[in-house]
Motif scaffolding. Sequence first.
Motif, PDB file in Angstrom:
ATOM      1  N   PHE A   1     -15.625 -39.857   6.096  1.00  0.00           N
ATOM      2  CA  PHE A   1     -14.236 -40.035   6.529  1.00  0.00           C
ATOM      3  C   PHE A   1     -13.444 -40.851   5.517  1.00  0.00           C
ATOM      4  N   TRP A   2     -13.939 -42.030   5.164  1.00  0.00           N
ATOM      5  CA  TRP A   2     -13.170 -42.936   4.316  1.00  0.00           C
ATOM      6  C   TRP A   2     -13.079 -42.433   2.880  1.00  0.00           C
TER       7      TRP A   2
ATOM      8  N   ASN B   1     -18.900 -42.178   8.557  1.00  0.00           N
ATOM      9  CA  ASN B   1     -17.945 -43.165   8.051  1.00  0.00           C
ATOM     10  C   ASN B   1     -17.731 -43.027   6.548  1.00  0.00           C
TER      11      ASN B   1
ATOM     12  N   LEU C   1     -10.491 -39.664   2.919  1.00  0.00           N
ATOM     13  CA  LEU C   1      -9.161 -40.265   2.975  1.00  0.00           C
ATOM     14  C   LEU C   1      -8.753 -40.768   1.592  1.00  0.00           C
ATOM     15  N   LEU C   2      -9.668 -41.469   0.911  1.00  0.00           N
ATOM     16  CA  LEU C   2      -9.379 -42.009  -0.420  1.00  0.00           C
ATOM     17  C   LEU C   2      -9.081 -40.892  -1.410  1.00  0.00           C
TER      18      LEU C   2
ATOM     19  N   PHE D   1     -14.633 -44.541  15.205  1.00  0.00           N
ATOM     20  CA  PHE D   1     -15.262 -44.939  13.947  1.00  0.00           C
ATOM     21  C   PHE D   1     -16.589 -45.678  14.061  1.00  0.00           C
TER      22      PHE D   1
END
Length: 444
Positions: free
Chosen positions: A239-240, A236, A243-244, A35
């Motif tokens: 990715f996040w 980043n 995911l959310l 990350f």
Amino acid sequence: MPASRSTSASRTWRDQWPTLAKLLLPSTLGIVIFFVPVTLAGRHTILLDHLVHAARAALGEASGFYALTLIVAGALYPIYTGHWRRSRTDLIFTLLKWLGVPVALLALSGAGPAFLQQPDMLPFLFDKLVIPVGLIVPIGAIFLALLIGYGLLEFIGVLVQPVMRPIWRTPGRSAIDAVASFVGSYSIGLLITNRVYQAGQYSSREAAIIATGFSTVSATFMIIVAKTLDLMAIWNLYFWLTLLITFTVTAITVRLPPLSRLEDRKTEPEPDIAAGRRWATALKEGLNVARTAPSLTQSVWQNLREGLVMAISILPSILSVGLIGLLLAKYTPVFDWLGWIFYPVVAPWGLSEGVALAQASAAGLAEMFLPPLLMSDAEFVARFSAGVVSVSGVLFFSASIPCILSTRIPLDVGRIVIIWFLRVALSLTLAIPTGYAIQVLGAA
């Protein structure tokens, strides 16, 4: 007495330091590798991507033969294990794996029909997808040992228990499945889910929610998606936010049929954690895993072996199903027709490539990499949305659906396709405005 008690507590913590270090050091290193972007030789990306890039550079022209070796091994593996006999689905996918072998030979040699050798067909599929996946899965598996083998998952799992039931209608222990799937792979997540379900600790509904909502592709696969779509500069964020969006979509689909109508009984319900003891319990669980974890050498070897098995299992079908998908997308109207189902979701946002995005999203049912492959040259919002949908859709016929069908989880193909449709429609609804927001804020 208080002094004696204090001395005893001090000694206890002193004894715990080696175990605490075993929990913190590998976990922190794993977080850094997956990350934290760094700049090396003019490339700004995460360390894992640097390692894969270095491995491919070291292999040079041999990287194609390496991928061919994995594909041949993958075609032979179900014959060796006898898995091809388990069901009709396994037989079909074994045939598709074998189809991957001559396709790989054509890609490597440049021989065969001219329409297959066009730059956006076999060469693109083999060079931009097959070879990178063949490298990143085993290399990523080595470093996944740092994230999932030394207590970090258990520590996080206990902490997020209070949100699992009200949001996703699953017990707290499912947090481990969710994180294992996202940082590990859908196969790891499904393995955990199936075992817990058979032990009576998940109901049919809970097992189905986890299998179709959390068991998505891993962080290592997401790197391939991001590279294909030129999104590594915002890795980043990508990715996040993915995911959310993935877990938000899951929170919605668990309240809709067919998932909401599945049986919700189990024989071993999860005990509640006492109030005020969550952090202490989380640390205790993490330390217990770290204390009994194998040595780093053993863990790396085990994960490398599992990574190689995973690579040979998915690479042949990615190539064969991916090629079939590309051919259908380019030369037939199949995904054009299917894509119109999603166009009403895309149209209100006024994307210039809205129709293409809807059709690419539909192609994800065949293979999750098809949306990125088909949208690799699109403008930012369409690329970002395709990257999110390819992950948050979760279900695709080249890998995750056969894996689900091979478990005891009570899901059939009809229910899975309905869940896939709901997930893609909801994912597009969330991903497109998110892409616009990133663009407006200047992060893209």
